[in-house]
Design an enzyme around this catalytic site. Structure first.
Site, PDB file in Angstrom:
ATOM      1  N   THR A 116       0.791  -1.226   0.000  1.00 47.80           N
ATOM      2  CA  THR A 116       0.000   0.000   0.000  1.00 47.80           C
ATOM      3  C   THR A 116       0.827   1.281   0.000  1.00 47.80           C
ATOM      4  O   THR A 116       1.915   1.345   0.587  1.00 47.80           O
ATOM      5  CB  THR A 116      -0.946   0.037   1.208  1.00 47.80           C
ATOM      6  OG1 THR A 116      -1.622   1.308   1.250  1.00 47.80           O
ATOM      7  CG2 THR A 116      -0.182  -0.118   2.504  1.00 47.80           C
ATOM      8  N   ARG A 141       1.185   8.719  -8.396  1.00 40.49           N
ATOM      9  CA  ARG A 141       1.600   7.357  -8.720  1.00 40.49           C
ATOM     10  C   ARG A 141       2.280   7.237 -10.085  1.00 40.49           C
ATOM     11  O   ARG A 141       3.214   6.450 -10.240  1.00 40.49           O
ATOM     12  CB  ARG A 141       0.388   6.419  -8.669  1.00 40.49           C
ATOM     13  CG  ARG A 141      -0.068   6.145  -7.258  1.00 40.49           C
ATOM     14  CD  ARG A 141      -1.266   5.231  -7.215  1.00 40.49           C
ATOM     15  NE  ARG A 141      -1.664   5.011  -5.834  1.00 40.49           N
ATOM     16  CZ  ARG A 141      -2.743   4.327  -5.478  1.00 40.49           C
ATOM     17  NH1 ARG A 141      -3.528   3.800  -6.409  1.00 40.49           N
ATOM     18  NH2 ARG A 141      -3.045   4.154  -4.194  1.00 40.49           N
ATOM     19  N   HIS A 160      -2.266  -1.543 -11.720  1.00 42.47           N
ATOM     20  CA  HIS A 160      -3.116  -1.501 -10.526  1.00 42.47           C
ATOM     21  C   HIS A 160      -4.564  -1.166 -10.850  1.00 42.47           C
ATOM     22  O   HIS A 160      -5.465  -1.815 -10.344  1.00 42.47           O
ATOM     23  CB  HIS A 160      -2.551  -0.470  -9.552  1.00 42.47           C
ATOM     24  CG  HIS A 160      -3.248  -0.406  -8.233  1.00 42.47           C
ATOM     25  ND1 HIS A 160      -3.386  -1.505  -7.404  1.00 42.47           N
ATOM     26  CD2 HIS A 160      -3.843   0.636  -7.581  1.00 42.47           C
ATOM     27  CE1 HIS A 160      -4.044  -1.151  -6.309  1.00 42.47           C
ATOM     28  NE2 HIS A 160      -4.327   0.133  -6.386  1.00 42.47           N
TER      29      HIS A 160
END
Length: 355
Positions: free
Chosen positions: A230, A262, A328
């Site tokens: 995470t 990200r 993801h």
């Protein structure tokens, strides 16, 4: 499930058809938290949904649908309190308020969390709510096709994986909430059920897909299995380290460091690997949590520790964790309006997950 709960509360006959038991759905793998501008953290006292929307749009390089981003951030606050009132065990500050921590791309610490098992907690809260309302569930059925008649979606065809027969389920509305297409990638944090089948089903019925080129890579998947580590690990103060022992994010995002968005963080890690600064010249770098100390890791990141031990053979209290960018999130999907309606009457679509 949330749509089913709303329908049931409106006295509509509703059922959930699921390829797996609902508590095994992939949102249970989400760990670090879910964003809402509650302004509970001492550093976010002036946070609000407008600032959350700005961060969302900015993080998309201004490509996001800005009306949808604003609607999402407005709805986020009551949604979190609703889940809280339904019994979701969020972590708490000392004064009892829902705890929030920093995450990448956010101007404030606004990520609500339950240790590092937030998705699991949210998912099971909704499962329990569905059971409480006695919503009918058809578990371990594989939906293969939409039923379209006279230009309207009137149901689905599904295969009973336990008994081996096809059946038709008819209704006035169908909501597709089947997640992304992560398993089309070699490196993915997604479960094996995340094949994009729901999107394909809509596409085969003539419903357009949108923005499918936008694929989010999470910076930190375990090197061997791609299981998610995470972002909360970095939100709690974890470092990204290359083969030279550098916190290399200083080269790419000197201010945000490990909490850059990200896409930036993933590209930075891959650049380090491509330029030969992966650990021992291999395709990974380290996520280093050792300096956080045993107590903080056990309190805030117990699930991360378990996953690292069982799937990588590394205890993050004692050793850095080898990680690599992994697919993801599928940012695109079935084209809808802001209320989830598709161009095919009777068909709706929704996709949402904690991060």
């Amino acid at each position: 499930m949330r749509a089913a709960v709303e329908a049931k509360q409106a006295d509509v006959d509703v059922g959930i058809i699921s390829q797996v038991w609902p508590g095994r759905s992939h949102s249970g793998a989400a760990q670090g938290g879910i964003n809402a501008a509650l302004a509970n953290h001492p550093e976010s006292s002036d946070d609000n949904p407008e600032k959350h929307a700005f961060d969302t749009v900015k993080g998309s390089d201004y490509l996001a649908d800005q009306d949808a981003a604003f609607q999402m951030t407005q709805d986020a606050v009551p949604a979190i309190y609703e889940m809280d009132h339904w019994g979701c065990p969020f972590s708490r500050f000392d004064d009892g308020r829902i705890a929030q921590r920093p995450f990448g791309g956010a101007g404030y610490p606004r990520t609500c969390y339950g240790a590092d098992k937030t998705g699991h907690y949210l998912l099971h809260t909704l499962v329990q709510r569905s059971y409480m309302l006695e919503i009918k569930m058809y578990n371990e059925w594989f939906v293969s096709e939409l039923i379209v008649d006279d230009g309207k979606c009137i149901g689905v065809v599904a295969y009973d994986m336990l008994r081996g027969n096809f059946e038709a389920f008819c209704g006035r509305a169908v909501v597709i909430a089947t997640g992304g297409a992560g398993r089309t990638f070699s490196n993915s944090t997604n479960a094996i059920i995340s094949t994009g089948g729901g999107m394909a089903m809509a596409y085969h019925a003539g419903v357009p897909l949108k923005d499918m080129e936008f694929i989010q890579f999470h910076p930190t998947g375990l090197y061997t299995t791609n299981i998610l580590m995470t972002e909360g690990a970095r939100g709690e103060g974890g470092y990204l380290i290359n083969s030279e022992g550098e916190r290399f994010m200083a080269r790419y995002a000197a201010k945000a460091m490990e909490l850059a968005p990200r896409d930036i963080t993933s590209r930075s890690i891959q650049t380090e690997i491509n330029e030969g600064r992966g650990i021992d010249g291999k395709q990974y770098v380290y996520l280093d949590l050792r300096h956080l100390g045993k107590e903080k890791i056990m309190e805030r990141l117990p699930g991360i520790r378990d996953l690292a031990i069982h799937f990588e053979g590394v205890d993050p209290i004692e050793e850095p964790v080898p990680i690599t960018p992994s697919q993801h999130y599928t940012m695109g999907g079935i084209d809808t309006d802001m209320d989830g309606r598709t161009m095919l009457p009777g068909l709706y679509a929704a996709a949402s997950a904690p991060v």
